[in-house]
Write a protein that holds these residues in place. Sequence first.
Motif, PDB file in Angstrom:
ATOM      1  N   ASP A   1       0.856  -1.179   0.000  1.00 44.20           N
ATOM      2  CA  ASP A   1       0.000   0.000   0.000  1.00 44.20           C
ATOM      3  C   ASP A   1       0.896   1.235   0.000  1.00 44.20           C
ATOM      4  O   ASP A   1       1.552   1.532   0.992  1.00 44.20           O
ATOM      5  CB  ASP A   1      -0.907  -0.019   1.241  1.00 44.20           C
ATOM      6  CG  ASP A   1      -1.953   1.080   1.231  1.00 44.20           C
ATOM      7  OD1 ASP A   1      -1.772   2.070   0.488  1.00 44.20           O
ATOM      8  OD2 ASP A   1      -2.947   0.968   1.978  1.00 44.20           O
ATOM      9  N   ARG A   2       0.918   1.932  -1.121  1.00 45.46           N
ATOM     10  CA  ARG A   2       1.774   3.115  -1.258  1.00 45.46           C
ATOM     11  C   ARG A   2       1.023   4.406  -0.946  1.00 45.46           C
ATOM     12  O   ARG A   2       1.530   5.494  -1.197  1.00 45.46           O
ATOM     13  CB  ARG A   2       2.352   3.166  -2.676  1.00 45.46           C
ATOM     14  CG  ARG A   2       3.235   1.948  -3.010  1.00 45.46           C
ATOM     15  CD  ARG A   2       3.883   2.083  -4.379  1.00 45.46           C
ATOM     16  NE  ARG A   2       4.812   0.995  -4.643  1.00 45.46           N
ATOM     17  CZ  ARG A   2       4.476  -0.137  -5.244  1.00 45.46           C
ATOM     18  NH1 ARG A   2       3.220  -0.332  -5.632  1.00 45.46           N
ATOM     19  NH2 ARG A   2       5.375  -1.089  -5.449  1.00 45.46           N
ATOM     20  N   GLY A   3      -0.167   4.269  -0.392  1.00 46.72           N
ATOM     21  CA  GLY A   3      -0.977   5.433  -0.069  1.00 46.72           C
ATOM     22  C   GLY A   3      -0.574   6.077   1.249  1.00 46.72           C
ATOM     23  O   GLY A   3       0.318   5.605   1.951  1.00 46.72           O
ATOM     24  N   PRO A   4      -1.242   7.168   1.615  1.00 45.34           N
ATOM     25  CA  PRO A   4      -0.922   7.889   2.850  1.00 45.34           C
ATOM     26  C   PRO A   4      -1.424   7.150   4.085  1.00 45.34           C
ATOM     27  O   PRO A   4      -2.223   6.222   3.998  1.00 45.34           O
ATOM     28  CB  PRO A   4      -1.679   9.214   2.668  1.00 45.34           C
ATOM     29  CG  PRO A   4      -2.849   8.858   1.797  1.00 45.34           C
ATOM     30  CD  PRO A   4      -2.338   7.807   0.856  1.00 45.34           C
ATOM     31  N   GLY A   5      -0.938   7.596   5.241  1.00 42.28           N
ATOM     32  CA  GLY A   5      -1.464   7.093   6.507  1.00 42.28           C
ATOM     33  C   GLY A   5      -0.667   5.979   7.152  1.00 42.28           C
ATOM     34  O   GLY A   5      -1.068   5.463   8.191  1.00 42.28           O
ATOM     35  N   LEU A   6       0.490   5.615   6.573  1.00 37.41           N
ATOM     36  CA  LEU A   6       1.291   4.541   7.162  1.00 37.41           C
ATOM     37  C   LEU A   6       2.031   5.072   8.384  1.00 37.41           C
ATOM     38  O   LEU A   6       2.654   6.139   8.344  1.00 37.41           O
ATOM     39  CB  LEU A   6       2.298   4.014   6.144  1.00 37.41           C
ATOM     40  CG  LEU A   6       3.219   2.890   6.614  1.00 37.41           C
ATOM     41  CD1 LEU A   6       2.418   1.619   6.902  1.00 37.41           C
ATOM     42  CD2 LEU A   6       4.299   2.606   5.571  1.00 37.41           C
ATOM     43  N   ALA A   7       1.951   4.345   9.488  1.00 29.96           N
ATOM     44  CA  ALA A   7       2.650   4.748  10.708  1.00 29.96           C
ATOM     45  C   ALA A   7       4.155   4.712  10.484  1.00 29.96           C
ATOM     46  O   ALA A   7       4.686   3.820   9.823  1.00 29.96           O
ATOM     47  CB  ALA A   7       2.274   3.828  11.858  1.00 29.96           C
ATOM     48  N   GLU A   8       4.842   5.693  11.046  1.00 23.47           N
ATOM     49  CA  GLU A   8       6.288   5.761  10.917  1.00 23.47           C
ATOM     50  C   GLU A   8       6.926   4.515  11.512  1.00 23.47           C
ATOM     51  O   GLU A   8       6.581   4.085  12.610  1.00 23.47           O
ATOM     52  CB  GLU A   8       6.816   7.006  11.634  1.00 23.47           C
ATOM     53  CG  GLU A   8       8.310   7.205  11.481  1.00 23.47           C
ATOM     54  CD  GLU A   8       8.808   8.449  12.190  1.00 23.47           C
ATOM     55  OE1 GLU A   8      10.029   8.649  12.242  1.00 23.47           O
ATOM     56  OE2 GLU A   8       7.958   9.214  12.703  1.00 23.47           O
TER      57      GLU A   8
END
Length: 223
Positions: free
Chosen positions: A154-161
């Motif tokens: 998933d290359r979209g936004p919202g991934l936790a650091e």
Amino acid sequence: MRRQSPALPRPPRRAIALTAAVLLVLGGCVPGGDGVQRVTVAGDRVAVVAPYGFCVDEGASQDGEDGAFVLLASCAALVRAPGVSVPAEDAILTVSVAASPGPGGSPEDRALVLSRYFQSDLGRAALARSGEPDDVEVLDTETEEGLFLVKSIDRGPGLAEGLRPDAWRAIFEANGRIVTAAATGFVAHPLSDPAARSLLRDLARRSLAATEALPDPALVASP
């Protein structure tokens, strides 16, 4: 006859925010014993049992009318105490249980439907944090012993650091409910494909065995 798209469980909205903040959660200290390694959800119809070394983060798990969401992490990260079990592979595990019964059918039929589903825009949108199918690429699928396994990125936004964008999921049926379990690795400690699949198989095996042993809620007398 046209096959119906599977009604896969989606994490509740609050759960998505909690997962995005999971590294902050793990940075804290949760007191008590060896941690919780099993919870019962979906009206006491489905048991979720953690693999060895993992515990349930009760503060980040939910069970309600729109389905259940369970977050599991290393017991050592959740419970800061001597002698707490440590998993062989570090990862974040999440389990979503559908609010309504699944479509039924044999595991082979479900695998065929799911394989086609995740190649579609609708299926990739279900995997995306943003709900946008173009954010997700399906990298691999496998079927074994009633489990449908799918790897996606998933290359979209919202991934936790600190978390990797790729994850494996296992989809199976437990007591008539569709369950989706996901294994996500850390950037600093990548999770190999065999390790991810092994964790999901272990979680599914333990959870199915515990679910089968649950009493039928319809037969449990009211107080």
